[in-house]
Design a protein around this motif. Structure first.
Motif, PDB file in Angstrom:
ATOM      1  N   SER A   1     -23.774  31.380 -32.602  1.00 53.48           N
ATOM      2  CA  SER A   1     -23.433  30.998 -31.281  1.00 53.48           C
ATOM      3  C   SER A   1     -23.343  29.561 -31.281  1.00 53.48           C
ATOM      4  O   SER A   1     -24.336  28.895 -31.906  1.00 53.48           O
TER       5      SER A   1
ATOM      6  N   ASP B   1     -26.242  36.157 -20.974  1.00 55.68           N
ATOM      7  CA  ASP B   1     -25.728  36.995 -20.153  1.00 55.68           C
ATOM      8  C   ASP B   1     -26.864  37.508 -19.179  1.00 55.68           C
ATOM      9  O   ASP B   1     -26.736  37.672 -18.075  1.00 55.68           O
TER      10      ASP B   1
ATOM     11  N   ARG C   1     -25.627  37.773 -25.908  1.00 56.72           N
ATOM     12  CA  ARG C   1     -25.197  38.322 -24.891  1.00 56.72           C
ATOM     13  C   ARG C   1     -26.705  38.924 -23.976  1.00 56.72           C
ATOM     14  O   ARG C   1     -26.560  38.472 -22.793  1.00 56.72           O
TER      15      ARG C   1
END
Length: 365
Positions: free
Chosen positions: A39, A253, A249
């Motif tokens: 990431s 997120d 994620r």
């Protein structure tokens, strides 16, 4: 003077999580954790491989970027390496850099090592040695104090990860087993069928200690068992399905972390302020080091110690100075004559005099 209130307004900023990633063998836990290191929203990444032996091979995952932590297999070295990465994470956070990631693979291996340590110590006790002498297959009693020592060692690593100023991830094995009662007998339902429960292979409080808990099973969608967040609620006994799951994620997120997120504001709880002093005293290698500590104690209230704590630390410095001044003896070095005993007493008295290297009271404790 009465103590003053120390308080601040809440920041309302989402902290980085401490994640438990557990599940069945071959479910992809290690791969998923290492994949997270590619990431662009994280900084330096470290993998502490305790038993899987896959860290080097997983370096070939496209985009993965991490460093494998070297350790010698001992608990002390492992704990110190976790704390060293924590210091690097603290530096990065203070410099405004992307969060440091620490992956421990696995908590199961760490707890198994500490459990084996407790059993090995139990076998060395006089009571159990006598039992084993009469019956080599005798059941060994592992007393509570030995388990407490193992738990204390476990908690040293977990506390470092709880207060980690970045993203901490601990992997563990998990599987469904037959539930048992306190006597170790299987539990049965109304139809006399074995009751099944999910078991995480780690110290029993790990689920409480983490902020986010993900379960992975082979050929099944990963599940979010627990998440400490205001964004949504995970109902007890009703894990949230995580289709197309990745840790990136989940963190950025679903949980809503960002580069503006902060380390968890959670200082380590201690019984008093003597801990850091005791570590420095134990590390003192000579009389000069003890003198330096003694001079610092002369600052009195500036040390931040209460009067009782000040006296405790002062006594520890004296004891360490006396220990360093005492002559080194061998295993058979026992005084054999009155003259030898007198010499030993004189040397101990001189050591105590050497330890008396300052006044008796703090400047303003």
């Amino acid at each position: 003077m009465p103590p003053k209130i120390k308080s601040r307004k809440p920041t309302c900023v989402i902290p980085f999580p401490f994640i438990l990633l557990e599940g069945e063998e071959g479910a992809g836990k290690s791969y998923t954790a290492v994949e997270f290191t590619k990431s662009e929203r994280v900084g330096r990444c470290y993998v502490l491989d305790l038993s899987e032996g896959s860290a080097d091979e997983y370096g070939a995952i496209p985009g993965a970027r991490f460093e494998v932590i070297d350790h010698d297999g001992t608990y002390v070295d492992i704990a110190e390496q976790v704390e060293a990465v924590k210091e690097e994470a603290r530096r990065a956070a203070a410099a405004g850099e992307p969060p440091v990631v620490l992956i421990v693979d696995s908590g199961t291996a760490l707890w198994r090592m500490l459990s084996d340590w407790a059993h090995a110590r139990a076998r060395r006790s006089k009571r159990n040695r006598d039992k084993l002498r009469d019956d080599p297959d005798a059941n060994i009693d592992v007393t509570r104090n030995l388990w407490n020592d193992s738990v204390n060692r476990w908690e040293r690593v977990v506390r470092a990860m709880q207060t980690f100023p970045g993203i901490a991830i601990m992997l563990a094995r998990g599987k469904e087993i037959s539930a048992t009662n306190e006597d170790g007998q299987p539990l049965l339902d109304d139809r006399r069928r074995p009751v099944r429960e999910w078991k995480v292979g780690a110290q029993k409080d790990l689920g409480f200690d983490v902020t986010t808990w993900v379960r992975m099973r082979r050929d099944q969608t990963p599940e979010l068992v627990k998440a400490r967040t205001l964004k949504f609620r995970v109902e007890s006994g009703k894990p949230m399905q995580l289709p197309d799951f990745t840790i990136e994620r989940l963190v950025f997120d679903l949980l809503g972390c960002s580069t503006a997120s902060q380390p968890r504001q959670m200082p380590v709880l201690v019984g008093d302020r003597t801990g850091p002093w005791m570590e420095r005293i134990s590390a003192a290698a000579d009389r000069e080091a003890c003198l330096k500590l003694w001079d610092e104690l002369d600052a009195g209230s500036k040390t931040g110690l209460s009067e009782m704590e000040w006296h405790t630390v002062r006594g520890a410095v004296k004891a360490r100075a006396a220990e360093l001044a005492a002559p080194k003896g061998g295993i058979d070095d026992v005084p054999e004559s009155d003259a030898a005993r007198l010499r030993a007493a004189a040397e101990a008295q001189q050591a105590e005099a050497d330890a008396e290297i300052a006044g008796e009271t703090p400047a303003a404790a």
